[in-house]
Design a protein around this motif. Structure first.
Motif, short mmCIF file in Angstrom:
data_model
loop_
_atom_site.label_atom_id
_atom_site.label_comp_id
_atom_site.label_asym_id
_atom_site.label_seq_id
_atom_site.Cartn_x
_atom_site.Cartn_y
_atom_site.Cartn_z
N HIS A 112 42.98 54.20 79.86
CA HIS A 112 41.72 53.49 79.66
C HIS A 112 41.51 53.03 78.22
O HIS A 112 40.43 52.58 77.87
N MET A 113 42.51 53.12 77.42
CA MET A 113 42.41 52.78 76.00
C MET A 113 43.27 51.57 75.69
O MET A 113 44.44 51.53 76.06
N ARG A 114 42.71 50.60 75.02
CA ARG A 114 43.44 49.43 74.54
C ARG A 114 43.20 49.33 73.04
O ARG A 114 42.09 49.53 72.57
N VAL A 115 44.24 48.99 72.31
CA VAL A 115 44.15 48.95 70.85
C VAL A 115 44.56 47.58 70.34
O VAL A 115 45.56 47.02 70.78
N LYS A 116 43.78 47.06 69.43
CA LYS A 116 44.12 45.84 68.70
C LYS A 116 43.95 46.17 67.22
O LYS A 116 43.00 46.85 66.85
N ILE A 117 44.87 45.69 66.43
CA ILE A 117 44.83 46.00 65.00
C ILE A 117 44.75 44.71 64.20
O ILE A 117 45.47 43.76 64.47
N GLY A 118 43.88 44.70 63.22
CA GLY A 118 43.74 43.57 62.32
C GLY A 118 43.63 44.06 60.89
O GLY A 118 43.32 45.22 60.64
N VAL A 119 43.87 43.16 59.97
CA VAL A 119 43.81 43.50 58.55
C VAL A 119 42.80 42.61 57.85
O VAL A 119 42.80 41.39 58.03
N GLY A 153 37.04 45.28 48.17
CA GLY A 153 36.22 45.51 46.99
C GLY A 153 35.42 44.29 46.56
O GLY A 153 34.35 44.40 45.96
N GLN A 154 35.91 43.12 46.86
CA GLN A 154 35.22 41.89 46.48
C GLN A 154 34.16 41.49 47.50
O GLN A 154 33.11 40.98 47.14
N ASN A 155 34.46 41.67 48.80
CA ASN A 155 33.51 41.28 49.83
C ASN A 155 33.84 42.05 51.11
O ASN A 155 34.61 41.59 51.94
N HIS A 156 33.23 43.22 51.25
CA HIS A 156 33.56 44.10 52.38
C HIS A 156 33.17 43.49 53.73
O HIS A 156 33.85 43.70 54.73
N LYS A 157 32.10 42.72 53.78
CA LYS A 157 31.69 42.11 55.05
C LYS A 157 32.71 41.07 55.51
O LYS A 157 33.07 41.01 56.68
N LYS A 158 33.18 40.26 54.58
CA LYS A 158 34.19 39.26 54.93
C LYS A 158 35.49 39.94 55.33
O LYS A 158 36.15 39.53 56.29
N ALA A 159 35.87 41.01 54.62
CA ALA A 159 37.10 41.73 54.96
C ALA A 159 37.01 42.32 56.37
O ALA A 159 37.97 42.25 57.13
N ALA A 160 35.86 42.88 56.72
CA ALA A 160 35.68 43.43 58.06
C ALA A 160 35.75 42.32 59.11
O ALA A 160 36.42 42.46 60.15
N PHE A 161 35.09 41.20 58.86
CA PHE A 161 35.14 40.08 59.80
C PHE A 161 36.57 39.56 59.93
O PHE A 161 37.03 39.28 61.04
N ASP A 162 37.27 39.42 58.81
CA ASP A 162 38.66 38.94 58.85
C ASP A 162 39.56 39.90 59.64
O ASP A 162 40.46 39.45 60.36
N ALA A 163 39.32 41.21 59.53
CA ALA A 163 40.11 42.19 60.28
C ALA A 163 39.87 42.02 61.78
O ALA A 163 40.81 42.06 62.58
N LEU A 164 38.63 41.83 62.16
CA LEU A 164 38.31 41.60 63.58
C LEU A 164 38.92 40.30 64.08
O LEU A 164 39.47 40.24 65.18
N LEU A 165 38.87 39.28 63.26
CA LEU A 165 39.45 37.98 63.61
C LEU A 165 40.97 38.12 63.76
O LEU A 165 41.56 37.62 64.72
#
Length: 127
Positions: free
Chosen positions: A98-105, A110-122
């Motif tokens: 029942h577990m599926r994994v997707k990995i992003g980077v 340090g410069q923009n944590h919100k953008k880094a998180a969005f980019d990892a999801l993308l």
């Protein structure tokens, strides 16, 4: 009640007889963890590697055993498994149908944590 989740843990310390055999350390820890998985396909491995070791070689050893299982991890000053160690690798595997994994980077946290998180999801294809 049905069991739909398994986990396995393995660890390896730097051997005193051959302290430079980092690839084998990764293999050993991954093999131990994988040997505890009896029923389901491994879906994710967490790897913690001492910063005193050659992280690339240890990771190569882990991947050699786990093949296509996604691996995430970090370096660490010490590991906790069964006891503690400063010169070790610890591998934890999660397995479930029942577990599926997707990995992003995401980069430049340090410069923009919100953008880094969005980019990892993308990057993982979930955004």
């Amino acid at each position: 009640m049905a069991n739909y989740f398994e986990s396995g843990i393995g660890s390896a310390e730097r051997p005193k007889s051959s302290p430079e055999d980092y690839f084998e350390m990764g293999q050993s820890a991954a093999f131990q963890a994988l040997s505890e998985i009896k029923k389901f396909q491994p879906r994710l491995a967490l790897v913690f590697v001492s910063s005193k070791l050659d992280i690339e070689k240890v990771t190569s050893g882990v991947k050699d055993i786990l093949k296509t299982c996604p691996v995430i991890g970090t370096s660490t000053a010490g590991s906790i498994a069964i006891g503690t160690s400063a010169d070790s690798v610890v591998v934890t595997i999660f397995a479930s149908p029942h577990m599926r994994v997707k990995i992003g980077v995401g980069r430049n946290v340090g410069q923009n944590h919100k953008k880094a998180a969005f980019d990892a999801l993308l990057d993982a294809g979930v955004s």
